[in-house]
Design an enzyme around this catalytic site. Structure first.
Site, mmCIF file in Angstrom:
data_model
loop_
_atom_site.group_PDB
_atom_site.id
_atom_site.type_symbol
_atom_site.label_atom_id
_atom_site.label_comp_id
_atom_site.label_asym_id
_atom_site.label_seq_id
_atom_site.Cartn_x
_atom_site.Cartn_y
_atom_site.Cartn_z
ATOM 1 N N GLU A 151 10.590 -73.673 -21.601
ATOM 2 C CA GLU A 151 11.796 -73.430 -22.399
ATOM 3 C C GLU A 151 12.498 -74.745 -22.740
ATOM 4 O OE1 GLU A 151 11.904 -70.457 -23.356
ATOM 5 O OE2 GLU A 151 13.795 -70.464 -24.457
ATOM 6 N N HIS A 203 7.400 -74.253 -28.007
ATOM 7 C CA HIS A 203 6.497 -73.759 -26.955
ATOM 8 C C HIS A 203 5.046 -74.118 -27.299
ATOM 9 C CE1 HIS A 203 9.245 -71.447 -24.487
ATOM 10 N NE2 HIS A 203 9.695 -70.746 -25.511
ATOM 11 N N HIS A 235 11.863 -72.661 -32.488
ATOM 12 C CA HIS A 235 11.813 -72.424 -31.035
ATOM 13 C C HIS A 235 10.373 -72.186 -30.563
ATOM 14 C CE1 HIS A 235 13.504 -70.799 -27.198
ATOM 15 N NE2 HIS A 235 12.368 -70.121 -27.205
ATOM 16 N N GLU A 236 9.709 -71.228 -31.210
ATOM 17 C CA GLU A 236 8.348 -70.898 -30.765
ATOM 18 C C GLU A 236 7.381 -72.048 -31.029
ATOM 19 O OE1 GLU A 236 7.971 -68.454 -28.805
ATOM 20 O OE2 GLU A 236 9.952 -67.615 -29.222
HETATM 21 ZN ZN ZN Z 1 11.334 -69.524 -25.453
#
Ligand code: ZN
Length: 497
Positions: free
Chosen positions: A294, A268, A264-265
């Site tokens: 996101e 980003h 997830h990170e």
């Molecule tokens: Zn996030």
């Protein structure tokens, strides 16, 4: 004119540098700083943000923007200089409305709040944060009131994160989504329960970390321009386009947590690492909104990282990393385990079907707090009631209830959560569009090849930074407006298969 533009760029670079220095302090606070550093750290971060705010709201910036208006109007809107002047003016007009002292006081308050939260959550001690949260609510209202003329008091706060969005437009979007997701959830829950015990064994942290780093390196996260450290609440931060860091956390008895928060990170971070270097040091060198940001973390985490094709390639490697735990577990069992749909307490660990319901609860509670129809002291009870009515479960105590997310304790109340669901919606929208140009992407994912997808995202989304708003980006990429249809189609396709 060139002199004025250079003058503006130099000033913006200095402001970016002040903000980046603040980001380093913030990163340090969330990773390695001893608890005793908190009071001074809050003050130091407050000072840096005040200096940045003062410099940015200096009337000289306003005069430069005025002087550059005719030059801006002589350019195509997509010209980099036009975009720089436009985005700077938008930020400037927003910033001059917030008194510097209010901003500094709020930032100091938020830094102390973060520290209070890190001890209050493990101690399940809402009383410890309640007075803080009451002040946060007051700050949030005062920040919103710097922008009179809103339809809903949350609108200015939502606009900080997701430019152009309003409480009402999000309510409508979320109601449409809820109407689709709730029946889908009921249908799934009528099926036999998935056995996910295989991911709830003991997985040594050091191996989890190595495996996660191997994965994100292959996805395209550049460790020469980044690093990963441990924290309480994973986040991505950037000090320059050459230094985009991520943080993560691990649970030895739950494989999904560390693995998927790492992916997830990295999503980003790949967004920020993909911004065109020519925007370095300017307001264009940032992701454009919370929702678009996101959309990238969720695209890599879920659309890619929780897909069957992805694990068709990586599962044998995961088995080799954890032979005792997974050697006898089939790919199918593992795939179903990491995609198990089950109402749960923690948003960041929620499955893809219930996730947006977690977001909607927070969004509604933020609005109620700001409207004054809910008091902070009644927040834990309201939280429990909504989890009971929406998800049919409730936490014992507040640790895994209202204390679970850092956002309200270290930031504003209002505009903090809608971006997550906007991101889910946009992740499917963008991915579908990528497949129109490159239908080979799913089979490449099945071979552990991500260059085509990453290249498409860089070309169409990442390189632009903040040049286009979320709306403009969606229109450029898809030719239409934001719609939940591809997201619903994606969820139905995946979970009804
Ligand atoms: Zn996030």
């Amino acid at each position: 004119m060139q002199n004025k533009l250079d003058d503006l760029k130099n000033r913006l670079q200095e402001i970016e540098d002040l903000n980046s220095a603040g980001a380093v302090l913030n990163w340090d606070q969330a990773t390695y700083m001893p608890p005793g550093g908190a009071p001074a750290r809050g003050r130091q971060m407050g000072l840096l943000s005040r200096l940045a705010h003062e410099r940015f709201t200096d009337p000289v910036i306003g005069h430069l923007l005025d002087d550059l208006r005719s030059y801006e109007e002589s350019l195509e809107p997509e010209h980099d200089d036009a975009a720089l002047i436009r985005v700077t003016r938008r930020n400037y007009e927003r910033s001059v409305r917030i008194p510097p002292q209010l901003m500094a006081n709020f930032n100091e308050h938020a830094a102390l709040g973060y520290q209070t939260w890190t001890t209050a959550r493990p101690a399940d001690d809402f009383a410890a944060v309640q007075p803080h949260l009451e002040k946060t609510l007051d700050f949030s209202r005062r920040l919103a009131d710097c922008f009179p003329g809103y339809d809903h008091i949350a609108d200015p706060l939502i606009n900080f994160a997701d430019e152009g969005m309003k409480a009402e437009s999000i309510r409508v979007l979320f109601a449409d989504l809820r109407a689709q997701v709730v029946p889908l959830l009921r249908h799934i829950l009528d099926q036999p329960e998935v056995d996910d015990s295989c991911i709830h064994q003991t997985f040594a942290e050091v191996k989890q970390r190595q495996f996660g780093e191997m994965i994100i390196r292959q996805l395209g996260y550049d460790f020469n321009r980044g690093r990963q450290d441990k924290t309480h609440h994973p986040f991505m931060t950037k000090f320059s386009l050459g230094d985009v860091r991520i943080t993560t956390r691990f649970e030895e008895d739950y494989l999904s947590n560390g693995l998927f928060s790492t992916i997830h990170e990295s999503g980003h971070a790949m967004y920020e690492q993909g911004i065109d270097m020519k925007y370095e040091g300017s307001p264009l060198a940032h992701g454009t909104s919370a929702g678009v940001h996101e959309s990238q973390s969720r695209l890599w985490e879920n659309v890619v990282g929780r897909s069957r094709a992805f694990w068709g390639h990586y599962y044998p490697q995961l088995q080799a990393t954890f032979p005792q735990q997974l050697g006898d577990v089939s790919l199918n069992t593992f795939y179903n385990a990491i995609n198990k749909v089950q109402p749960s307490l923690i948003r960041t660990e929620a499955d893809q079907i219930t996730y947006d319901l977690h977001v909607m609860i927070r969004f509604d509670l933020e609005l109620a707090l700001l409207e004054g129809s809910l008091e902070v002291k009644d927040l834990p009870e309201a939280w429990q009631a909504r989890y009971q009515s929406d998800l049919g479960i409730s936490a014992e105590g507040n640790r895994d209830g209202v204390l679970q997310d850092v956002h309200w304790y270290a930031g504003v109340i209002g505009g903090s959560f809608q971006g997550y669901t906007l991101g889910n919606i946009m992740s499917a929208l963008f991915y579908r569009q990528a497949l129109v140009t490159h239908p080979e992407i799913p089979s490449q994912i099945g071979r552990g090849e991500f260059d085509t997808l990453l290249g498409w995202l860089r070309e169409n989304i990442y390189r632009h930074g903040a040049k286009f708003t979320a709306d403009e980006l969606v229109r450029r990429v898809t030719g239409g407006e934001l719609t939940i249809e591809p997201y619903i189609a994606y969820l139905r396709g995946k979970f009804l298969e």
